[in-house]
Design an enzyme around this catalytic site. Structure first.
Site, short mmCIF file in Angstrom:
data_model
loop_
_atom_site.label_atom_id
_atom_site.label_comp_id
_atom_site.label_asym_id
_atom_site.label_seq_id
_atom_site.Cartn_x
_atom_site.Cartn_y
_atom_site.Cartn_z
N THR A 11 0.83 -1.21 0.00
CA THR A 11 0.00 0.00 0.00
C THR A 11 0.86 1.26 0.00
O THR A 11 0.68 2.16 -0.83
CB THR A 11 -0.91 0.00 1.25
OG1 THR A 11 -1.65 -1.22 1.25
CG2 THR A 11 -1.85 1.17 1.25
N VAL A 12 1.82 1.34 0.93
CA VAL A 12 2.61 2.57 1.06
C VAL A 12 3.59 2.71 -0.10
O VAL A 12 3.68 3.77 -0.74
CB VAL A 12 3.35 2.61 2.42
CG1 VAL A 12 4.24 3.85 2.52
CG2 VAL A 12 2.35 2.59 3.57
N GLU A 124 9.05 10.77 8.96
CA GLU A 124 7.86 11.61 9.18
C GLU A 124 6.57 10.79 9.13
O GLU A 124 5.62 11.03 9.88
CB GLU A 124 7.82 12.73 8.13
CG GLU A 124 6.66 13.69 8.26
CD GLU A 124 6.70 14.48 9.55
OE1 GLU A 124 7.63 15.26 9.75
OE2 GLU A 124 5.77 14.31 10.38
N VAL A 127 4.52 8.37 12.25
CA VAL A 127 3.49 8.78 13.23
C VAL A 127 2.50 9.72 12.55
O VAL A 127 2.90 10.66 11.86
CB VAL A 127 4.13 9.53 14.43
CG1 VAL A 127 3.05 9.92 15.44
CG2 VAL A 127 5.21 8.70 15.09
N GLY A 129 0.45 9.23 10.04
CA GLY A 129 0.22 9.10 8.60
C GLY A 129 0.68 10.35 7.86
O GLY A 129 1.86 10.69 7.86
N GLY A 182 -7.63 -0.26 3.52
CA GLY A 182 -6.16 -0.21 3.57
C GLY A 182 -5.61 0.55 4.78
O GLY A 182 -4.46 0.96 4.78
N GLU A 185 -3.14 -2.53 9.86
CA GLU A 185 -1.89 -3.25 9.69
C GLU A 185 -2.22 -4.65 9.15
O GLU A 185 -3.35 -5.11 9.26
CB GLU A 185 -1.18 -3.39 11.04
CG GLU A 185 -0.79 -2.07 11.68
CD GLU A 185 0.21 -1.30 10.86
OE1 GLU A 185 1.30 -1.81 10.58
OE2 GLU A 185 -0.10 -0.16 10.48
N LYS A 200 4.05 4.43 18.20
CA LYS A 200 4.02 5.84 17.82
C LYS A 200 4.27 6.75 19.02
O LYS A 200 5.00 7.74 18.91
CB LYS A 200 2.69 6.17 17.15
CG LYS A 200 2.56 5.50 15.78
CD LYS A 200 1.14 5.56 15.25
CE LYS A 200 1.04 4.94 13.87
NZ LYS A 200 -0.36 4.72 13.44
N GLY A 298 -3.67 5.34 5.50
CA GLY A 298 -4.13 5.32 4.11
C GLY A 298 -2.97 5.52 3.16
O GLY A 298 -1.95 6.09 3.51
N1 HSE Z 1 -2.60 0.81 10.97
C1 HSE Z 1 -2.18 2.16 11.14
C2 HSE Z 1 -3.37 2.98 11.60
C3 HSE Z 1 -1.63 2.68 9.85
O1 HSE Z 1 -4.49 2.50 11.47
O2 HSE Z 1 -3.19 4.09 12.09
C4 HSE Z 1 -0.95 4.01 9.96
O3 HSE Z 1 0.11 3.97 10.85
#
Ligand code: HSE
Length: 401
Positions: A11-12, A124, A127, A129, A182, A185, A200, A298
């Site tokens: 995804t990322v 960055e 934490v 997103g 998405g 985890e 985080k 996301g």
């Molecule tokens: N699974 C994590 C969340 C993804 O839902 O925040 C982003 O770190």
């Protein structure tokens, strides 16, 4: 042209490649040079992808290619991701990541390798997103002594709680929906049991207070024990339930760091942070309070933060950005039981029994037959536990005041 590699095409990783392609002109203007993806590393093939020709299954293609100066690690986990990050840094390449597990557990070591090689290790996206929070802490708020940082750090659990609070959804349906979007985890236990938020808050605490916090030392409770009765009772009392990660400095120099569901007043800023959004509140001695808000998970929000780091790394190819924290004493993280809060308690008890035990309490109307729900005066976690042991307690959560 600056050549980069992307490790992990999930995804990322795919979001990063797409943002780099879609915003190429704008990114080149900001970076001062074009940025070209030379390799994508993944164990899988993607025959239908327009990026298949960049794919390699062999990490040494990246490690041994001196032309590659910046590497994005979007693999996740601490196995191969740790090994490859270490080797990229050792080979003199800057590394950018969204991998909070790796930063929280091995960040100090990886940053010191980066320092010795005069390259950058930037995170960055680890934490919040897409929310800018690492750079604000380390740069914009650098003049402040930070006293406390706390927030909604996990998009998946916030999405699930919001669905339960606003739409009456079941936990399972809300989790499935988060996974399909998405947000979650690969193993959703990391989200719903609070481990993702724990990693985080460790990273935030490392940066805010300057000493390493091992996730294993952080008391961590997720959202699996939250019942719809508590959501309803909290709402009747003017509160919402949110999963918070929190770190605060004590007068003795130690810190409290923990993750747990809290009741927040409906009028507080974080109470309005719904869905996959994250919100992080920072208290600084010069600034006062600031809140950072945005999409916490996301594909594209996370890619936005990763690509910003790629641009920063590209602009600092031969100028390391000072970033890091020190080793901590063994007892640096103080027991959460010592932290004083007001508490929400729902127990099998009468109002008179709870008043006799907790003293001055506010009763929340609407508890089921034979049960009572109250908000206590401020007491330590230890005292709360001692009192709770005398009752059958169904729920006990701190109030975030
Ligand atoms: N699974 C994590 C969340 C993804 O839902 O925040 C982003 O770190």
């Amino acid at each position: 042209m600056i050549k980069i590699a992307v490790m992990g095409f999930g995804t990322v990783g795919s979001g990063v490649v797409e943002v780099l392609a879609g915003n190429a002109e704008h990114i080149a203007r900001n970076a001062g040079s074009g940025i070209e993806v030379k390799y994508i590393l993944d164990t899988r093939d993607f025959p239908d992808s327009p990026y298949q020709h960049m794919l390699t299954h062999d990490f040494s293609d990246i490690e041994n290619d001196a032309e590659v100066q910046v590497v994005v690690e979007a693999m996740g986990g601490v196995g191969a991701a740790y090994e490859f990050t270490r080797r990229c840094l050792a080979a003199g390449k800057s590394v950018v990541t969204s991998n909070k597990e790796l930063v929280a557990t091995r960040g100090q070591e990886l940053l010191s390798i980066a320092q010795s090689k005069n390259v950058n290790y930037l995170f960055e996206a680890s934490v919040g997103g897409g929310i800018p929070i690492i750079r604000p802490i380390t740069q914009c708020l650098a003049a402040n002594e930070i006293t406390q940082i706390y927030g909604i750090l996990n998009g998946t659990t916030n999405y699930i709680l919001t669905q339960m609070i606003r739409n009456g959804s079941s936990f399972e349906d809300a989790l499935r929906s988060a996974q399909s979007k998405g947000y979650a985890e690969l193993n959703p236990a990391a989200d719903i049991e609070g481990h993702d938020a724990c990693r985080k808050i460790c990273i935030l605490s490392d940066l805010c207070f300057g000493k390493n916090v091992d996730p294993a030392c952080v008391s961590t409770e997720g959202i699996t024990g939250i019942h719809s009765e508590d959501v309803v009772l909290a709402g009747k009392g003017g509160y919402v339930i949110k999963l918070l990660g929190r770190a605060l400095r004590r007068e003795d120099g130690r810190i409290h760091a923990y993750v747990a569901p809290h009741l927040l007043s409906e009028s507080s800023l974080l109470a309005g942070v719904d869905g996959v959004m994250n919100g992080i509140v920072v208290n600084g001695n010069a600034l006062g309070e600031a809140m950072f808000y945005g999409a916490g998970a996301g594909k594209f929000p996370t890619a936005s933060a990763v690509v910003a780091d790629v641009i920063d790394a590209a602009k600092h190819l031969n100028a390391r950005k000072p970033l890091g924290w020190d080793e901590a004493e063994e007892d640096y993280v103080a027991p959460t039981e010592e932290l004083v809060s007001r508490w929400y308690i729902r127990a099998q008890a009468t109002e008179a029994e709870l008043k006799a035990l907790y003293g001055d309490v506010t009763v929340l109307e609407g508890a089921a037959e034979g049960e009572c729900a109250v908000i206590t005066a401020p007491i330590s976690g230890k005292l709360q536990q001692e009192k709770a042991e005398k009752l059958t307690v169904f729920a006990a959560m701190r109030i975030m005041d």
